[in-house]
Motif scaffolding. Structure first.
Motif, PDB file in Angstrom:
ATOM      1  N   VAL A  93     -14.147 -12.742 -24.961  1.00 22.77           N
ATOM      2  CA  VAL A  93     -12.610 -12.418 -24.354  1.00 22.77           C
ATOM      3  C   VAL A  93     -12.331 -11.349 -25.408  1.00 22.77           C
ATOM      4  O   VAL A  93     -11.140 -10.909 -25.443  1.00 22.77           O
ATOM      5  N   LEU A 132     -11.896 -12.363 -19.095  1.00 20.04           N
ATOM      6  CA  LEU A 132     -10.436 -12.630 -19.439  1.00 20.04           C
ATOM      7  C   LEU A 132      -9.920 -11.684 -20.569  1.00 20.04           C
ATOM      8  O   LEU A 132      -8.727 -11.654 -20.571  1.00 20.04           O
ATOM      9  N   MET A 140      -4.280 -15.632 -18.847  1.00 18.25           N
ATOM     10  CA  MET A 140      -5.718 -16.047 -18.784  1.00 18.25           C
ATOM     11  C   MET A 140      -5.743 -17.535 -18.219  1.00 18.25           C
ATOM     12  O   MET A 140      -6.517 -17.982 -17.488  1.00 18.25           O
ATOM     13  N   LEU A 152      -9.359 -10.104 -12.019  1.00 16.49           N
ATOM     14  CA  LEU A 152      -9.888 -10.505 -13.111  1.00 16.49           C
ATOM     15  C   LEU A 152     -11.410  -9.854 -13.100  1.00 16.49           C
ATOM     16  O   LEU A 152     -12.293 -10.261 -12.363  1.00 16.49           O
ATOM     17  N   LEU A 169     -13.452 -20.662 -14.699  1.00 16.37           N
ATOM     18  CA  LEU A 169     -12.341 -20.109 -14.786  1.00 16.37           C
ATOM     19  C   LEU A 169     -11.337 -20.401 -13.741  1.00 16.37           C
ATOM     20  O   LEU A 169     -10.114 -20.622 -13.613  1.00 16.37           O
ATOM     21  N   TRP A 175      -8.034 -19.538 -11.373  1.00 17.40           N
ATOM     22  CA  TRP A 175      -8.417 -17.884 -10.862  1.00 17.40           C
ATOM     23  C   TRP A 175      -9.044 -18.297  -9.482  1.00 17.40           C
ATOM     24  O   TRP A 175      -9.971 -18.903  -9.383  1.00 17.40           O
TER      25      TRP A 175
END
Ligand SMILES: NC(=O)c1ccc[n+]([C@@H]2O[C@H](COP(=O)([O-])OP(=O)(O)OC[C@H]3O[C@@H](n4cnc5c(N)ncnc54)[C@H](OP(=O)(O)O)[C@@H]3O)[C@@H](O)[C@H]2O)c1
Length: 218
Positions: A93, A132, A140, A152, A169, A175
């Motif tokens: 990340v 992310l 996030m 993303l 995710l 997401w």
């Protein structure tokens, strides 16, 4: 799942708290096992939150660890975690930002290399997925903070690891699968890390860190 988060800052804490809410066991890591920020976070969250050194939390992870350390120092932070991360997925990340000259930041590695690639080269038995890093930490864990569809980016050399991260995710933070743009191998981390230079300007002109982009094409 037992999830290890390497880092004690805002990103680590936001991700950690969201994952605890979902019922996962989470450890946040720092250089010092008695890190004050981690201790305060673990006290707020109570069981099953905890802390340790970077190595402790990397070993604690059963399948996946998240690198949420300052990108300019991630390789130092990860040093010593090689065995503990063996066979696991590491979601990177971090952004290799250098704020020493003020705003906007510089990148400590760019053009011909990236932090994501450096980590993957240094940890050949760990599957690194860069993801992310192109959105603010609150986004996030809650992509709906930004109205409408937004993108993303993710990249990594291992297709199965990328598919698992994409699934997690979606499952953890909502997401939508249509949000992901898979840029290919970890080499594309050069692009998503450099995107931060644009992101900082977008944040400044919009006046909010709840800002992202949507990739459109025919
Ligand atoms: N802020 C956001 O919304 C956002 C969004 C996307 C990506 N990111 C990226 O996410 C990462 C984490 O950001 P953050 O703001 O939460 O935290 P940060 O302040 O950038 O990083 C804190 C972590 O880096 C470690 N660290 C700092 N210097 C170190 C050194 N010399 N050696 C080893 N470890 C060192 C710290 O260790 P200790 O715990 O021991 O102090 C701490 O765990 C960064 O790479 C950032 O670029 C942030």
């Amino acid at each position: 799942m037992r999830i290890g988060i390497l880092g004690s800052g805002g990103v680590a804490q936001t991700l950690g708290s969201a994952l605890i809410t979902l019922g996962h066991e989470v450890r946040l890591g720092a250089r010092d096992a008695s890190n004050e920020r981690v201790r305060a976070w673990a006290e707020r969250e109570a069981e099953p939150a905890g802390g340790g050194t970077f190595v402790d939390v990397a070993a604690f992870a059963d399948q996946v660890a998240l690198n949420c350390t300052a990108g300019a120092h991630s390789l130092e932070a990860l040093e010593g975690c090689r065995e503990a991360l063996q066979g696991k997925i590491l979601v990177d990340v971090a952004n290799p930002l250098d704020f020493s000259q003020g705003m906007p930041p510089l990148l400590t590695v760019t053009n011909t290399d990236s932090l994501g690639e450096r980590i993957q080269r240094g940890f050949p038995d760990t599957r690194v997925v860069k993801a992310l890093n192109t959105v603010n930490h609150e986004v996030m864990v809650d992509p709906g903070r930004i109205p409408g569809a937004h993108t993303l980016f993710l990249c990594g050399d291992d297709a199965e690891a990328k598919a698992r991260v994409r699934g997690w995710l979606g499952e953890w933070f909502g997401w939508p699968d249509t949000a992901f743009v898979d840029l290919g191998g970890i080499r594309a981390a050069r692009a998503t890390e450099a995107y931060l230079l644009l992101w900082v300007h977008l944040m400044q002109v919009t006046g909010t860190s709840d800002v992202s982009v949507r990739v459109v094409h025919p």
